[in-house]
Design a protein around this motif. Structure first.
Motif, PDB file in Angstrom:
ATOM      1  N   GLU A 107     111.736  -6.591-101.953  1.00  0.00           N
ATOM      2  CA  GLU A 107     112.032  -6.433-100.524  1.00  0.00           C
ATOM      3  C   GLU A 107     113.538  -6.386-100.274  1.00  0.00           C
ATOM      4  N   TYR A 108     114.283  -7.215-100.984  1.00  0.00           N
ATOM      5  CA  TYR A 108     115.742  -7.228-100.854  1.00  0.00           C
ATOM      6  C   TYR A 108     116.316  -5.866-101.239  1.00  0.00           C
ATOM      7  N   CYS A 109     115.807  -5.309-102.327  1.00  0.00           N
ATOM      8  CA  CYS A 109     116.302  -4.019-102.797  1.00  0.00           C
ATOM      9  C   CYS A 109     115.923  -2.876-101.852  1.00  0.00           C
ATOM     10  N   LYS A 110     114.801  -2.994-101.180  1.00  0.00           N
ATOM     11  CA  LYS A 110     114.403  -1.988-100.185  1.00  0.00           C
ATOM     12  C   LYS A 110     115.356  -2.002 -98.992  1.00  0.00           C
ATOM     13  N   LYS A 111     115.789  -3.190 -98.603  1.00  0.00           N
ATOM     14  CA  LYS A 111     116.677  -3.334 -97.443  1.00  0.00           C
ATOM     15  C   LYS A 111     118.127  -3.013 -97.780  1.00  0.00           C
ATOM     16  N   ASN A 112     118.513  -3.241 -99.021  1.00  0.00           N
ATOM     17  CA  ASN A 112     119.890  -3.040 -99.477  1.00  0.00           C
ATOM     18  C   ASN A 112     119.860  -2.020-100.605  1.00  0.00           C
ATOM     19  N   LYS A 113     120.134  -0.774-100.280  1.00  0.00           N
ATOM     20  CA  LYS A 113     119.946   0.308-101.242  1.00  0.00           C
ATOM     21  C   LYS A 113     120.806   0.173-102.505  1.00  0.00           C
ATOM     22  N   ARG A 114     121.957  -0.463-102.395  1.00  0.00           N
ATOM     23  CA  ARG A 114     122.821  -0.666-103.568  1.00  0.00           C
ATOM     24  C   ARG A 114     123.063  -2.161-103.708  1.00  0.00           C
ATOM     25  N   VAL A 115     122.584  -2.731-104.806  1.00  0.00           N
ATOM     26  CA  VAL A 115     122.676  -4.183-104.970  1.00  0.00           C
ATOM     27  C   VAL A 115     123.326  -4.551-106.301  1.00  0.00           C
ATOM     28  N   PHE A 116     123.909  -5.714-106.305  1.00  0.00           N
ATOM     29  CA  PHE A 116     124.461  -6.301-107.515  1.00  0.00           C
ATOM     30  C   PHE A 116     123.655  -7.565-107.812  1.00  0.00           C
ATOM     31  N   LEU A 117     123.447  -7.848-109.087  1.00  0.00           N
ATOM     32  CA  LEU A 117     122.644  -9.011-109.472  1.00  0.00           C
ATOM     33  C   LEU A 117     123.139 -10.286-108.802  1.00  0.00           C
ATOM     34  N   SER A 118     124.433 -10.470-108.779  1.00  0.00           N
ATOM     35  CA  SER A 118     124.985 -11.699-108.204  1.00  0.00           C
ATOM     36  C   SER A 118     124.691 -11.794-106.708  1.00  0.00           C
ATOM     37  N   ASP A 119     124.711 -10.655-106.002  1.00  0.00           N
ATOM     38  CA  ASP A 119     124.390 -10.668-104.574  1.00  0.00           C
ATOM     39  C   ASP A 119     122.935 -11.052-104.348  1.00  0.00           C
ATOM     40  N   VAL A 120     122.044 -10.478-105.152  1.00  0.00           N
ATOM     41  CA  VAL A 120     120.622 -10.797-105.035  1.00  0.00           C
ATOM     42  C   VAL A 120     120.416 -12.291-105.260  1.00  0.00           C
TER      43      VAL A 120
ATOM     44  N   TYR B 288     107.287 -17.279-109.812  1.00  0.00           N
ATOM     45  CA  TYR B 288     107.779 -15.994-110.309  1.00  0.00           C
ATOM     46  C   TYR B 288     107.292 -14.812-109.469  1.00  0.00           C
ATOM     47  N   PRO B 289     105.991 -14.717-109.156  1.00  0.00           N
ATOM     48  CA  PRO B 289     105.536 -13.568-108.354  1.00  0.00           C
ATOM     49  C   PRO B 289     106.227 -13.480-106.984  1.00  0.00           C
ATOM     50  N   GLN B 290     106.500 -14.630-106.387  1.00  0.00           N
ATOM     51  CA  GLN B 290     107.202 -14.639-105.097  1.00  0.00           C
ATOM     52  C   GLN B 290     108.655 -14.189-105.269  1.00  0.00           C
ATOM     53  N   GLN B 291     109.292 -14.628-106.351  1.00  0.00           N
ATOM     54  CA  GLN B 291     110.655 -14.181-106.634  1.00  0.00           C
ATOM     55  C   GLN B 291     110.692 -12.660-106.771  1.00  0.00           C
TER      56      GLN B 291
ATOM     57  N   ASN C  27     122.583 -14.805-105.093  1.00  0.00           N
ATOM     58  CA  ASN C  27     123.209 -15.636-104.059  1.00  0.00           C
ATOM     59  C   ASN C  27     122.460 -15.552-102.740  1.00  0.00           C
ATOM     60  N   ASP C  28     122.137 -14.347-102.304  1.00  0.00           N
ATOM     61  CA  ASP C  28     121.496 -14.182-101.004  1.00  0.00           C
ATOM     62  C   ASP C  28     120.094 -14.781-100.969  1.00  0.00           C
ATOM     63  N   LEU C  29     119.358 -14.647-102.063  1.00  0.00           N
ATOM     64  CA  LEU C  29     117.997 -15.183-102.114  1.00  0.00           C
ATOM     65  C   LEU C  29     117.944 -16.611-102.654  1.00  0.00           C
ATOM     66  N   LYS C  30     119.104 -17.096-103.095  1.00  0.00           N
ATOM     67  CA  LYS C  30     119.211 -18.450-103.664  1.00  0.00           C
ATOM     68  C   LYS C  30     118.276 -18.628-104.859  1.00  0.00           C
ATOM     69  N   LEU C  31     118.363 -17.629-105.767  1.00  0.00           N
ATOM     70  CA  LEU C  31     117.570 -17.644-106.993  1.00  0.00           C
ATOM     71  C   LEU C  31     118.498 -17.747-108.190  1.00  0.00           C
ATOM     72  N   ASP C  32     117.971 -18.231-109.297  1.00  0.00           N
ATOM     73  CA  ASP C  32     118.728 -18.338-110.532  1.00  0.00           C
ATOM     74  C   ASP C  32     119.130 -16.943-111.012  1.00  0.00           C
ATOM     75  N   LEU C  33     120.394 -16.782-111.376  1.00  0.00           N
ATOM     76  CA  LEU C  33     120.903 -15.469-111.798  1.00  0.00           C
ATOM     77  C   LEU C  33     120.154 -14.929-113.010  1.00  0.00           C
TER      78      LEU C  33
ATOM     79  N   TYR D  53     118.136 -11.446-113.185  1.00  0.00           N
ATOM     80  CA  TYR D  53     118.422 -10.473-114.247  1.00  0.00           C
ATOM     81  C   TYR D  53     117.130 -10.026-114.932  1.00  0.00           C
ATOM     82  N   ASN D  54     116.302 -10.983-115.306  1.00  0.00           N
ATOM     83  CA  ASN D  54     115.048 -10.654-115.996  1.00  0.00           C
ATOM     84  C   ASN D  54     114.095  -9.863-115.103  1.00  0.00           C
ATOM     85  N   ILE D  55     113.980 -10.260-113.846  1.00  0.00           N
ATOM     86  CA  ILE D  55     113.073  -9.566-112.936  1.00  0.00           C
ATOM     87  C   ILE D  55     113.580  -8.155-112.643  1.00  0.00           C
ATOM     88  N   ILE D  56     114.872  -8.003-112.415  1.00  0.00           N
ATOM     89  CA  ILE D  56     115.432  -6.662-112.168  1.00  0.00           C
ATOM     90  C   ILE D  56     115.168  -5.762-113.360  1.00  0.00           C
ATOM     91  N   ASN D  57     115.386  -6.259-114.570  1.00  0.00           N
ATOM     92  CA  ASN D  57     115.127  -5.444-115.764  1.00  0.00           C
ATOM     93  C   ASN D  57     113.649  -5.084-115.881  1.00  0.00           C
TER      94      ASN D  57
END
Length: 80
Positions: free
Chosen positions: A35-48, A26-29, A50-56, A60-64
């Protein structure tokens, strides 16, 4: 004989791409999402996810959590 490409062309069917999710702590996720959000100023949960190959659901929980902590902000683009 009809191959897959012919069916796609004939019916304009969408292609579903399968990805293999990474099983990381979890801490690594959380750090990778920050870091992903720093590089991509506008992100969608599905992009995060898919790109990081993490469970949606995990994304969702981490973004919230990051929003609640004030680390991320929310841009609501529901203007008419």
């Amino acid at each position: 004989m009809i191959n897959e490409k012919t069916l796609e062309d004939s019916y304009n069917l969408p292609v579903i791409e399968e990805i293999t999710l990474r099983d990381i702590p979890y801490p690594q996720q959380k750090e990778e999402i920050i870091e992903y959000c720093k590089k991509n100023k506008r992100v969608f949960l599905s992009d995060v996810a898919n790109d990081l190959k993490l469970d949606l659901w995990d994304v969702y929980n981490i973004i919230n959590e990051l929003i609640d902590e004030g680390i991320l902000g929310v841009h609501n683009d529901n203007r008419l």
